[in-house]
Write a protein that holds these residues in place. Structure first.
Motif, PDB file in Angstrom:
ATOM      1  N   TRP A   1       0.810  -1.216   0.000  1.00 39.38           N
ATOM      2  CA  TRP A   1       0.000   0.000   0.000  1.00 39.38           C
ATOM      3  C   TRP A   1       0.848   1.273   0.000  1.00 39.38           C
ATOM      4  CZ3 TRP A   1      -1.615  -2.964   4.714  1.00 39.38           C
ATOM      5  CH2 TRP A   1      -2.453  -4.015   4.376  1.00 39.38           C
ATOM      6  N   GLY A   2       1.815   1.335  -0.914  1.00 42.98           N
ATOM      7  CA  GLY A   2       2.515   2.600  -1.032  1.00 42.98           C
ATOM      8  C   GLY A   2       3.977   2.573  -1.393  1.00 42.98           C
ATOM      9  N   ALA A   3       4.666   1.464  -1.174  1.00 36.32           N
ATOM     10  CA  ALA A   3       6.090   1.337  -1.525  1.00 36.32           C
ATOM     11  C   ALA A   3       6.960   2.397  -0.848  1.00 36.32           C
ATOM     12  CB  ALA A   3       6.277   1.400  -3.047  1.00 36.32           C
TER      13      ALA A   3
ATOM     14  N   TYR B   1       9.673 -14.452 -11.019  1.00 37.77           N
ATOM     15  CA  TYR B   1       8.905 -13.219 -11.105  1.00 37.77           C
ATOM     16  C   TYR B   1       9.191 -12.387  -9.855  1.00 37.77           C
ATOM     17  CZ  TYR B   1       6.159 -15.288 -14.902  1.00 37.77           C
ATOM     18  OH  TYR B   1       5.760 -15.854 -16.096  1.00 37.77           O
ATOM     19  N   PHE B   2       9.038 -11.070  -9.993  1.00 34.01           N
ATOM     20  CA  PHE B   2       9.356 -10.178  -8.879  1.00 34.01           C
ATOM     21  C   PHE B   2       8.190  -9.233  -8.590  1.00 34.01           C
ATOM     22  CE2 PHE B   2      13.440 -11.731 -10.107  1.00 34.01           C
ATOM     23  CZ  PHE B   2      14.177 -11.759  -8.929  1.00 34.01           C
ATOM     24  N   HIS B   3       8.129  -8.789  -7.335  1.00 34.02           N
ATOM     25  CA  HIS B   3       7.138  -7.820  -6.877  1.00 34.02           C
ATOM     26  C   HIS B   3       7.825  -6.561  -6.371  1.00 34.02           C
ATOM     27  CE1 HIS B   3       3.475 -10.208  -7.058  1.00 34.02           C
ATOM     28  NE2 HIS B   3       4.042 -11.190  -6.370  1.00 34.02           N
ATOM     29  N   ILE B   4       7.156  -5.428  -6.566  1.00 35.15           N
ATOM     30  CA  ILE B   4       7.600  -4.168  -5.963  1.00 35.15           C
ATOM     31  C   ILE B   4       6.796  -3.915  -4.697  1.00 35.15           C
ATOM     32  CG2 ILE B   4       7.772  -1.668  -6.283  1.00 35.15           C
ATOM     33  CD1 ILE B   4       8.154  -2.237  -9.306  1.00 35.15           C
ATOM     34  N   SER B   5       5.494  -3.625  -4.861  1.00 37.69           N
ATOM     35  CA  SER B   5       4.631  -3.324  -3.719  1.00 37.69           C
ATOM     36  C   SER B   5       3.221  -3.803  -4.032  1.00 37.69           C
ATOM     37  CB  SER B   5       4.630  -1.824  -3.434  1.00 37.69           C
ATOM     38  OG  SER B   5       3.655  -1.481  -2.458  1.00 37.69           O
ATOM     39  N   ASP B   6       2.546  -4.347  -3.034  1.00 38.23           N
ATOM     40  CA  ASP B   6       1.200  -4.878  -3.235  1.00 38.23           C
ATOM     41  C   ASP B   6       0.146  -3.781  -3.135  1.00 38.23           C
ATOM     42  OD1 ASP B   6      -0.611  -7.077  -3.623  1.00 38.23           O
ATOM     43  OD2 ASP B   6      -1.165  -6.870  -1.516  1.00 38.23           O
ATOM     44  N   GLU B   7      -0.740  -3.741  -4.125  1.00 42.87           N
ATOM     45  CA  GLU B   7      -1.916  -2.874  -4.153  1.00 42.87           C
ATOM     46  C   GLU B   7      -1.610  -1.391  -3.930  1.00 42.87           C
ATOM     47  OE1 GLU B   7      -4.397  -5.005  -1.301  1.00 42.87           O
ATOM     48  OE2 GLU B   7      -5.497  -5.885  -2.974  1.00 42.87           O
ATOM     49  N   PRO B   8      -0.686  -0.833  -4.703  1.00 45.52           N
ATOM     50  CA  PRO B   8      -0.475   0.622  -4.603  1.00 45.52           C
ATOM     51  C   PRO B   8      -1.674   1.375  -5.178  1.00 45.52           C
ATOM     52  CG  PRO B   8       0.717  -0.250  -6.488  1.00 45.52           C
ATOM     53  CD  PRO B   8       0.142  -1.434  -5.767  1.00 45.52           C
ATOM     54  N   LEU B   9      -2.011   2.506  -4.604  1.00 48.28           N
ATOM     55  CA  LEU B   9      -3.081   3.352  -5.108  1.00 48.28           C
ATOM     56  C   LEU B   9      -2.489   4.434  -6.015  1.00 48.28           C
ATOM     57  CD1 LEU B   9      -5.152   3.736  -1.822  1.00 48.28           C
ATOM     58  CD2 LEU B   9      -5.461   2.062  -3.674  1.00 48.28           C
ATOM     59  N   PHE B  10      -3.347   5.215  -6.644  1.00 50.26           N
ATOM     60  CA  PHE B  10      -2.877   6.228  -7.589  1.00 50.26           C
ATOM     61  C   PHE B  10      -1.943   7.231  -6.908  1.00 50.26           C
ATOM     62  CE2 PHE B  10      -3.217  10.162 -10.051  1.00 50.26           C
ATOM     63  CZ  PHE B  10      -2.928   9.677 -11.331  1.00 50.26           C
ATOM     64  N   GLU B  11      -2.262   7.592  -5.659  1.00 59.60           N
ATOM     65  CA  GLU B  11      -1.458   8.603  -4.965  1.00 59.60           C
ATOM     66  C   GLU B  11      -0.081   8.089  -4.547  1.00 59.60           C
ATOM     67  OE1 GLU B  11      -4.634   7.202  -1.902  1.00 59.60           O
ATOM     68  OE2 GLU B  11      -4.483   7.555  -4.071  1.00 59.60           O
ATOM     69  N   HIS B  12       0.130   6.766  -4.661  1.00 59.79           N
ATOM     70  CA  HIS B  12       1.432   6.197  -4.301  1.00 59.79           C
ATOM     71  C   HIS B  12       2.406   6.150  -5.475  1.00 59.79           C
ATOM     72  CE1 HIS B  12      -1.161   3.871  -1.206  1.00 59.79           C
ATOM     73  NE2 HIS B  12      -0.689   4.971  -0.642  1.00 59.79           N
ATOM     74  N   MET B  13       2.002   6.673  -6.615  1.00 56.55           N
ATOM     75  CA  MET B  13       2.796   6.516  -7.833  1.00 56.55           C
ATOM     76  C   MET B  13       4.222   7.067  -7.724  1.00 56.55           C
ATOM     77  SD  MET B  13       1.743   7.321 -11.793  1.00 56.55           S
ATOM     78  CE  MET B  13       0.354   6.183 -11.722  1.00 56.55           C
ATOM     79  N   PRO B  14       4.473   8.213  -7.072  1.00 56.02           N
ATOM     80  CA  PRO B  14       5.863   8.698  -6.991  1.00 56.02           C
ATOM     81  C   PRO B  14       6.800   7.703  -6.305  1.00 56.02           C
ATOM     82  CG  PRO B  14       4.340  10.458  -6.443  1.00 56.02           C
ATOM     83  CD  PRO B  14       3.522   9.207  -6.517  1.00 56.02           C
ATOM     84  N   TRP B  15       6.368   7.109  -5.209  1.00 55.58           N
ATOM     85  CA  TRP B  15       7.208   6.124  -4.507  1.00 55.58           C
ATOM     86  C   TRP B  15       7.358   4.856  -5.344  1.00 55.58           C
ATOM     87  CZ3 TRP B  15       3.602   9.172  -2.013  1.00 55.58           C
ATOM     88  CH2 TRP B  15       4.120  10.062  -1.051  1.00 55.58           C
ATOM     89  N   TYR B  16       6.268   4.439  -5.970  1.00 49.50           N
ATOM     90  CA  TYR B  16       6.328   3.232  -6.793  1.00 49.50           C
ATOM     91  C   TYR B  16       7.248   3.458  -7.989  1.00 49.50           C
ATOM     92  CZ  TYR B  16       4.676  -1.109  -8.937  1.00 49.50           C
ATOM     93  OH  TYR B  16       4.610  -2.373  -9.463  1.00 49.50           O
ATOM     94  N   ARG B  17       7.186   4.647  -8.557  1.00 49.77           N
ATOM     95  CA  ARG B  17       8.039   4.965  -9.711  1.00 49.77           C
ATOM     96  C   ARG B  17       9.522   4.850  -9.342  1.00 49.77           C
ATOM     97  NH1 ARG B  17       6.962   7.620 -14.271  1.00 49.77           N
ATOM     98  NH2 ARG B  17       4.991   8.408 -13.418  1.00 49.77           N
ATOM     99  N   SER B  18       9.883   5.403  -8.186  1.00 50.16           N
ATOM    100  CA  SER B  18      11.276   5.328  -7.740  1.00 50.16           C
ATOM    101  C   SER B  18      11.712   3.879  -7.572  1.00 50.16           C
ATOM    102  CB  SER B  18      11.439   6.081  -6.415  1.00 50.16           C
ATOM    103  OG  SER B  18      12.729   5.885  -5.870  1.00 50.16           O
ATOM    104  N   ALA B  19      10.857   3.068  -6.944  1.00 45.36           N
ATOM    105  CA  ALA B  19      11.177   1.659  -6.733  1.00 45.36           C
ATOM    106  C   ALA B  19      11.253   0.901  -8.052  1.00 45.36           C
ATOM    107  CB  ALA B  19      10.123   1.033  -5.822  1.00 45.36           C
TER     108      ALA B  19
ATOM    109  N   ILE C   1       8.231  -8.262 -13.707  1.00 42.97           N
ATOM    110  CA  ILE C   1       7.728  -7.681 -12.463  1.00 42.97           C
ATOM    111  C   ILE C   1       6.204  -7.707 -12.541  1.00 42.97           C
ATOM    112  CG2 ILE C   1       7.571  -5.596 -11.049  1.00 42.97           C
ATOM    113  CD1 ILE C   1      10.335  -4.817 -12.103  1.00 42.97           C
ATOM    114  N   ILE C   2       5.571  -8.235 -11.514  1.00 39.54           N
ATOM    115  CA  ILE C   2       4.114  -8.318 -11.467  1.00 39.54           C
ATOM    116  C   ILE C   2       3.638  -7.727 -10.145  1.00 39.54           C
ATOM    117  CG2 ILE C   2       3.931 -10.343 -12.979  1.00 39.54           C
ATOM    118  CD1 ILE C   2       3.698 -12.081 -10.462  1.00 39.54           C
ATOM    119  N   ASP C   3       2.494  -7.039 -10.172  1.00 38.98           N
ATOM    120  CA  ASP C   3       1.919  -6.509  -8.943  1.00 38.98           C
ATOM    121  C   ASP C   3       0.410  -6.391  -9.056  1.00 38.98           C
ATOM    122  OD1 ASP C   3       3.747  -6.138  -6.840  1.00 38.98           O
ATOM    123  OD2 ASP C   3       4.648  -4.410  -7.843  1.00 38.98           O
ATOM    124  N   ALA C   4      -0.280  -6.699  -7.966  1.00 42.05           N
ATOM    125  CA  ALA C   4      -1.714  -6.469  -7.883  1.00 42.05           C
ATOM    126  C   ALA C   4      -1.965  -4.980  -7.712  1.00 42.05           C
ATOM    127  CB  ALA C   4      -2.288  -7.238  -6.696  1.00 42.05           C
ATOM    128  N   LEU C   5      -2.793  -4.407  -8.592  1.00 40.21           N
ATOM    129  CA  LEU C   5      -3.092  -2.977  -8.535  1.00 40.21           C
ATOM    130  C   LEU C   5      -4.376  -2.687  -9.301  1.00 40.21           C
ATOM    131  CD1 LEU C   5      -2.096  -2.164 -11.605  1.00 40.21           C
ATOM    132  CD2 LEU C   5       0.128  -2.022 -10.524  1.00 40.21           C
TER     133      LEU C   5
END
Length: 562
Positions: free
Chosen positions: A275-277, A331-349, A362-366
């Motif tokens: 939820w945010g990375a 397969y790899f994961h970054i962060s589970d279920e990121p929301l739209f507002e978490h995109m800056p942190w997810y982008r960095s990761a 890379i696969i993630d539930a979103l």
């Protein structure tokens, strides 16, 4: 006045849920068909006029197939569904629901309770070598004295075609810490490894071919600032100059175990929090001779310390995986279920991970399709109630998932949902050519946020947090996993998918799609599908007939050519 009740039995299909406090609603189901290599399930319901124990139940068959009898147990539910549920449910009240499939002791047998309907679950495992033909299966109930109380016979036709291998990638998140907690064993002790193997064997038998692999303790369903029991496969040693050394001995053992039981794919756990990375998972390392946590909730995921760690760890892991020839299995994961507002942190990761992973997916539930459109994740996994935009964009090799919030007009497998709503996912996966299915709860035996461990026979809703049926598919038994109705029925859906794929190979995709939607008032989708079990069972019978006919025609054609 004499009691007019007698011992009663009735054959039922596997999509019926037998409740002890209501009359049977479904008619008898006494015949069906299956392909060679398929697992076929049905039930026999029984009702005794008085407390009767033990009742000895046995099975005979004209087939040599392996047949297992289990008692359908009852599990409590305080939270059977969400408040704004739809109408495609069996009941909404708290109470006892049929779910665990309990082994039957030959001496103790089963029990008949005053006027309560209960059920025995019959599983027929057909080998690929099983001869085609017609077989009878008879289930008998006898009193301790030997008196015959009742019996039911089922007629199973085995079709000559063999069910093809599963192509769908399927993961149910495997929680190694929950095994250690429940059984009271040390993490990665020999006892723990033995349990891991038993639970993975059961998963593989039910179509799971990918496993969540905890290179570091997965940062899933964990309270902010809290910790789950450490289940870290990779050894880390931090040197005085800030560099790291990595040991992969336990990961090797994990991979070898998975190879042995039939797991094909490794799903490396998330390297950033859910939820945010924004933070790192818990990472334990040896530093100055002591083992301590070096990263966790207090770690800024965008900070230099964690970036430096990943810039050293990921290249070392890539070398290890390539040396073992695992390039096409990881397969790899970054962060589970990121929301739209978490995109800056997810982008960095995402940018950091993509710089090291090369062609590893890379696969993630979103939910938000923007993550895919902006190239932040090439393998998005939308929920089945948010999959529309991803289908419209024709995302290649698309996956889907569902969890506790997918409960309106879509397939799911809560206790209070009819089993047809569970099984229909197979037809949906086929129609939309879905490449993978993910679910978060194979054996999550904790409360929400993992605040405490639970006894899954007493708490089935993660501490009144998720509807019963969401958090786990298996119960802990003395000798390994106890399976559930939901697990068996979901596997029936996966077998439906494979049967549809076989038929497509014989007659073409257009004919199969026509067969699926014959008689429907609107096209099948993830949110529009018939809710009755009879449609699903009837479709599968039509598919089997079509396979049988097409296979016979193909054999005749080959005979003429030869």
């Amino acid at each position: 006045m004499q009691d007019v009740f007698v011992f009663e039995t009735q054959c039922l299909h596997s999509l019926v849920k037998v409740f002890p406090d209501e009359e049977l609603r479904d008619g008898s189901y006494t015949r069906g068909s299956a392909l060679r290599g398929e697992t076929f399930d049905f039930q026999v319901a029984y009702r005794a006029p008085a407390l009767t124990k033990p009742i000895r139940v046995s099975v005979t068959s004209t087939s040599q197939a392996a047949i297992t009898l289990r008692e359908v147990g009852l599990a409590p539910s305080e939270l059977p569904c969400q408040r704004r549920h739809d109408d495609n449910v069996l009941r909404v009240t708290p109470g006892l629901y049929p779910d665990p499939l309990l082994p039957i002791d030959e001496e103790q047998g089963i029990v008949g309770i005053h006027y309560q309907w209960r059920a025995v679950w019959i599983t027929v495992e057909l080998a690929e070598e099983t001869p085609a033909g017609e077989y009878d299966i008879t289930v008998k109930f006898a009193a301790m004295t030997g008196e015959m109380l009742g019996e039911e016979s089922f007629h199973l036709e085995v079709i000559s075609a063999v069910l093809p291998p599963q192509t769908l990638i399927h993961t149910e998140w495997f929680h190694a810490d929950c095994l250690a907690n429940y059984y009271g064993v040390q993490v990665f002790s020999d006892e723990h490894w033995g349990l891991i193997e038993l639970y993975l064997l059961t998963a593989v038998r039910h179509g799971m071919n990918m496993v969540l692999t905890p290179h570091f303790t997965p940062p899933l369903d964990t309270q902010v600032g809290g910790e789950r029991l450490t289940v870290q496969l990779v050894d880390v040693r931090k040197e005085a100059d800030g560099t790291y050394e990595f040991g992969f001995g336990r990961l090797v053992r994990w991979i070898e175990l998975c190879d042995r039981v039939g797991i094909r794919y490794f799903e490396f756990s998330h390297l950033f929090t859910q939820w945010g990375a924004k933070h790192a998972p818990k990472v334990v390392a040896e530093e100055r001779g002591e083992l301590r946590r070096i990263f966790g909730w207090d770690t800024d995921a965008t900070g230099e310390a964690y970036k430096s760690f990943l810039n050293q760890y990921l290249p070392a892991l890539m070398v290890f995986l390539r040396e073992r020839g695992l390039e096409n299995r990881c397969y790899f994961h970054i962060s589970d279920e990121p929301l739209f507002e978490h995109m800056p942190w997810y982008r960095s990761a995402s940018e950091l991970m993509q710089a090291h992973l090369g062609n590893f997916p890379i696969i993630d539930a979103l939910t938000n399709v923007e993550y895919y459109e902006q190239g932040l994740v090439k393998g998005p996994i939308p929920a089945n109630d948010h999959i529309g935009p991803f289908l419209e964009r024709q995302v290649p090799e698309l996956w889907t998932y569902y969890c506790c919030v997918q409960y309106r007009q879509v397939s799911n497998r809560f206790f209070n949902m009819p089993s047809a709503r569970n099984r229909v996912i197979g037809v949906q996966l086929y129609k939309f050519q879905i490449a993978g299915f993910l679910h978060w709860g194979y054996n999550f035996w904790n409360t929400q946020y993992s605040l405490q461990a639970i006894d899954p026979y007493r708490v089935t809703d993660a501490g009144r947090s998720f509807p019963s049926g969401d958090a786990f598919l298996v119960y802990p038994g003395e000798e390994g996993p106890v399976e559930s109705i939901r697990m068996e029925v979901f596997y029936e859906g996966l077998q439906d998918l494979r049967a549809l794929q076989l038929l497509e190979s014989l007659v073409g995709r257009e004919q199969v799609l026509t067969l699926i939607e014959e008689g429907l008032t609107e096209p099948l989708s993830f949110s529009q599908f018939p809710s009755d079990a009879e449609w699903l069972l009837g479709l599968r019978e039509r598919v089997n007939r079509a396979i049988s006919g097409a296979s016979a025609s193909e054999s005749t054609k080959r005979g003429r050519l030869s």
